[in-house]
Every structure is written in structure tokens, then in C-alpha cells.
Design an enzyme around this catalytic site. Structure first.
Site, PDB file in Angstrom:
ATOM      1  N   MET A   1       0.142   7.749   3.076  1.00  0.00           N
ATOM      2  CA  MET A   1       0.761   7.274   4.312  1.00  0.00           C
ATOM      3  C   MET A   1       1.809   6.207   4.033  1.00  0.00           C
ATOM      4  O   MET A   1       2.949   6.285   4.509  1.00  0.00           O
ATOM      5  CB  MET A   1      -0.305   6.739   5.263  1.00  0.00           C
ATOM      6  CG  MET A   1      -1.164   7.803   5.912  1.00  0.00           C
ATOM      7  SD  MET A   1      -0.365   8.594   7.325  1.00  0.00           S
ATOM      8  CE  MET A   1      -0.579   7.314   8.582  1.00  0.00           C
TER       9      MET A   1
ATOM     10  N   GLU B   1     -10.195  13.257  18.955  1.00  0.00           N
ATOM     11  CA  GLU B   1      -9.882  14.225  17.898  1.00  0.00           C
ATOM     12  C   GLU B   1     -11.155  14.913  17.396  1.00  0.00           C
ATOM     13  O   GLU B   1     -11.172  16.125  17.161  1.00  0.00           O
ATOM     14  CB  GLU B   1      -9.190  13.483  16.760  1.00  0.00           C
ATOM     15  CG  GLU B   1      -8.822  14.306  15.557  1.00  0.00           C
ATOM     16  CD  GLU B   1      -8.243  13.404  14.476  1.00  0.00           C
ATOM     17  OE1 GLU B   1      -8.795  13.397  13.361  1.00  0.00           O
ATOM     18  OE2 GLU B   1      -7.255  12.693  14.750  1.00  0.00           O
TER      19      GLU B   1
ATOM     20  N   LYS C   1      -6.244   3.605  19.004  1.00  0.00           N
ATOM     21  CA  LYS C   1      -6.327   4.565  17.898  1.00  0.00           C
ATOM     22  C   LYS C   1      -7.776   4.977  17.647  1.00  0.00           C
ATOM     23  O   LYS C   1      -8.060   6.136  17.294  1.00  0.00           O
ATOM     24  CB  LYS C   1      -5.721   3.956  16.634  1.00  0.00           C
ATOM     25  CG  LYS C   1      -5.790   4.846  15.394  1.00  0.00           C
ATOM     26  CD  LYS C   1      -5.136   6.195  15.607  1.00  0.00           C
ATOM     27  CE  LYS C   1      -4.821   6.899  14.289  1.00  0.00           C
ATOM     28  NZ  LYS C   1      -5.913   7.029  13.347  1.00  0.00           N
TER      29      LYS C   1
ATOM     30  N   HIS D   1      -8.491   7.527  20.200  1.00  0.00           N
ATOM     31  CA  HIS D   1      -7.721   8.710  19.787  1.00  0.00           C
ATOM     32  C   HIS D   1      -8.513   9.524  18.779  1.00  0.00           C
ATOM     33  O   HIS D   1      -8.626  10.760  18.884  1.00  0.00           O
ATOM     34  CB  HIS D   1      -6.381   8.247  19.198  1.00  0.00           C
ATOM     35  CG  HIS D   1      -5.620   9.275  18.423  1.00  0.00           C
ATOM     36  ND1 HIS D   1      -5.955   9.649  17.141  1.00  0.00           N
ATOM     37  CD2 HIS D   1      -4.516  10.002  18.746  1.00  0.00           C
ATOM     38  CE1 HIS D   1      -5.105  10.564  16.714  1.00  0.00           C
ATOM     39  NE2 HIS D   1      -4.222  10.792  17.658  1.00  0.00           N
TER      40      HIS D   1
ATOM     41  N   GLY E   1       0.838  -1.196   0.000  1.00  0.00           N
ATOM     42  CA  GLY E   1       0.000   0.000   0.000  1.00  0.00           C
ATOM     43  C   GLY E   1       0.868   1.239   0.000  1.00  0.00           C
ATOM     44  O   GLY E   1       1.477   1.582   1.011  1.00  0.00           O
ATOM     45  N   LEU E   2       0.923   1.919  -1.147  1.00  0.00           N
ATOM     46  CA  LEU E   2       1.815   3.066  -1.307  1.00  0.00           C
ATOM     47  C   LEU E   2       1.032   4.341  -1.567  1.00  0.00           C
ATOM     48  O   LEU E   2       1.399   5.154  -2.430  1.00  0.00           O
ATOM     49  CB  LEU E   2       2.818   2.803  -2.443  1.00  0.00           C
ATOM     50  CG  LEU E   2       3.719   1.582  -2.235  1.00  0.00           C
ATOM     51  CD1 LEU E   2       4.573   1.323  -3.470  1.00  0.00           C
ATOM     52  CD2 LEU E   2       4.608   1.760  -1.002  1.00  0.00           C
ATOM     53  N   GLY E   3      -0.055   4.514  -0.800  1.00  0.00           N
ATOM     54  CA  GLY E   3      -0.772   5.780  -0.832  1.00  0.00           C
ATOM     55  C   GLY E   3       0.040   6.818  -0.084  1.00  0.00           C
ATOM     56  O   GLY E   3       1.223   6.627   0.191  1.00  0.00           O
TER      57      GLY E   3
END
Length: 305
Positions: free
Chosen positions: A11, A180, A173, A176, A7-9
Site C-alpha cells: 500500500m 465487507e 473504515k 466499512h 512504510g513502503l509495503g
């Protein structure tokens, strides 16, 4: 240390860059051949398939998944289970539901594999500022991966930690992200209130800058607010439609299951739903903050997705 990255989006690619800069060997795969080619040009080892990725790595292997939660993560884990060997580790660094992560840990353990869930925060700035990581899983694979976490984090000793067993990383998360929501809503409402005090002609950007230094409400979210107001003080052209991640909803559902009241977070989620029916300044500011997580230009209309 070697690591496979799937996964190379935004992030995944930036995490790969930070790890490469830290001296690690990255073998990368993405369904986009161009994304793989681009990372190979920056020093990563290109893989044409999951099988090819595994063959280019020595055992024991660690494969980090950075794809959307739900079906994409599910199918990737299933495919990896077919090609990895006992002793290898699968890392889910996306925004998966913690219940899915508990199930995935049980599934891969049955085949002799390890599973680590990493709640990851940092957005597009993580490549330079580092990522906050909440890590769940067994002690052995987590400790083995410490060099990776230390490189991705803001420093080798801050911003990351092993928080508990499988699922604990993604559970933490999830909470979290719920917090947020509440923080973002409070900022949006406060600036909206100041903007409506017309007779004082308050400069909202100036106030955001003042609060960034020494104030008890200073934060990265306030920094995003200041950036949004600097670029577009009246937020013209920004759609007030504010998306919500699955994690915000999951947080509220969990509070119901645990009989734990979280009225501020719940209200902030409901406001996001309401934002889709009006054009208030507070909702535009929420959208402006939210857009920056994905790197959108805050002067442009928010994407309704």
C-alpha cells in the site's frame, strides 16, 4: 506538495507511486533499505532515518504513516513526536483502532502537532484506480492536505471526504470492513449453493460475469469473485482458512458497546472462525477473494496469516 511516507509495503509503495505521478515530492523511509532504494529509483527522496526525513522537508511538514496497526504505529508516532516541530502533521493511514487514533490525536496536540486519521481502502489496485479515504481530524490540517487526498482518490471530487473529528476516519473504515465481511460471505454462500445444484451444471464463472453488468449485486467484490473463478473454477489448491482483520472484530465489539444489533456482520465474522476447521467451497471462495486484497496468486494455497 511535499509529503513524508513511512512504510513502503504494497500500500505505502503504491500510494507513493500515485503521488509521484501526481507531481508531489515524496520523502520516504522504511526499515528495509532496499524498499527505500527502489522508491528512490522511481523518483522519491530517500531518507535514512526519521530525523533525516524531517531534515529533508521544509516546515510545515506532513508525515504519512503506512505501517501495521498496534505497536508499529504506536512506536512510529512516539518517535515522530521527538523530531517534528509544532505545526507539523502526522497522518495515520493504516488500519488503527479508532480509540487509539483519538488518543494519538490528544497526545500529539499536547506537543503542538496535528493528527489526521485516514481510513484507506483500495488494496493493490489503488495505484491505478485510486483510493477511498475516510478522513478524521481538525479542519485546518485536513484542508491543508486536500491536494494529497485529491491525488490519491479516484478523482479530485470523489471517493474521499472529511467525515468527522479525530478517530472518525478509522471508525468509519472499521464499519466499512465489517460490511465487507457480510458482503463477501453472501457471495460465497450464494455461489456455493449454485455449485451444489449439480443437475443444472451451472458455470459459476459465467454467472459472475453476467452479474457484473446491470445486476443490483454488481460490485468490486463480485469482480474479485469473477477473477478467482476465471483462474481456478473449482478452487483447487486453495486453503479454506480465511483470516480476519482486527477491524472486523472491532466492529462487532462496538455493536455490543452501543447495543446496536448487526447480526449479518457478526455471523460473517463467526463463519471466518469456522472456516479454519473445514474445506467447504464457500470458505475457499472467501479465501480466494480475501487473498486478492494482498495480491496473492489465487491459484496458490492461502497463507495462514
Amino acid at each position: 506538495m511535499q509529503l513524508g511516507m513511512i512504510g513502503l509495503g504494497k500500500m505505502g509503495a503504491n500510494m507513493t507511486r500515485r503521488l509521484l505521478k501526481g507531481g508531489h515530492r515524496l520523502v520516504v523511509f522504511d526499515r528495509s533499505a532496499d524498499a527505500v532504494k527502489n522508491m528512490a529509483a522511481e523518483g522519491a527522496v530517500a531518507a535514512a532515518s526519521l530525523t533525516d526525513m524531517v531534515q529533508q522537508m521544509t516546515a510545515p511538514r506532513a508525515i504519512w504513516i503506512m505501517v501495521p496497526s498496534g505497536a508499529p504505529t504506536e512506536s512510529t508516532i512516539i518517535d515522530l513526536m521527538k523530531v517534528l516541530q509544532p505545526g507539523d502533521t502526522i497522518v495515520d493511514g493504516g488500519n488503527s483502532n479508532y480509540k487509539d487514533s483519538i488518543r494519538h490525536a490528544q497526545q500529539v496536540a499536547a506537543t503542538g502537532l496535528h493528527f489526521v486519521d485516514v481510513g484507506t481502502s483500495g488494496g493493490i489496485w489503488g495505484v491505478t484506480e485510486g483510493y477511498s479515504m475516510m478522513i478524521g481530524g481538525d479542519n485546518e490540517p485536513v484542508a491543508w492536505l486536500n491536494p494529497i487526498f485529491a491525488t490519491l482518490a479516484p478523482s479530485a471530487t470523489t471517493g474521499w471526504g472529511h467525515v468527522g473529528p479525530s478517530g472518525a476516519g478509522h471508525f468509519t473504515k472499521m464499519v466499512h470492513n465489517g460490511i465487507e465481511y457480510g458482503l463477501m460471505e453472501a457471495y460465497a454462500e450464494g455461489f456455493d449453493l449454485m455449485g451444489k445444484k449439480k443437475e443444472m451444471n451451472l458455470d459459476l464463472h459465467q454467472i459472475a460475469q453476467i452479474w457484473q453488468h446491470g445486476s443490483v449485486v454488481r460490485s468490486w467484490l463480485l469482480d474479485l469473485t469473477e477473477r478467482a473463478l476465471a483462474a481456478n473454477p473449482t478452487l483447487d489448491g486453495i486453503d479454506a482458512w480465511v483470516p480476519d482483520s482486527g477491524e472486523g472484530r472491532w466492529t462487532v465489539v462496538e455493536s455490543i458497546d452501543l447495543h446496536c444489533p448487526i447480526p449479518a456482520i457478526t455471523a460473517s465474522l463467526q463463519v471466518r472462525f469456522a472456516s479454519r476447521d473445514d474445506e467447504s467451497f464457500s470458505h475457499k471462495l472467501l479465501a480466494a477473494m480475501r487473498n486478492q486484497f494482498g495480491g496473492h496468486d489465487i491459484k496458490m494455497t492461502a497463507l495462514k496469516a
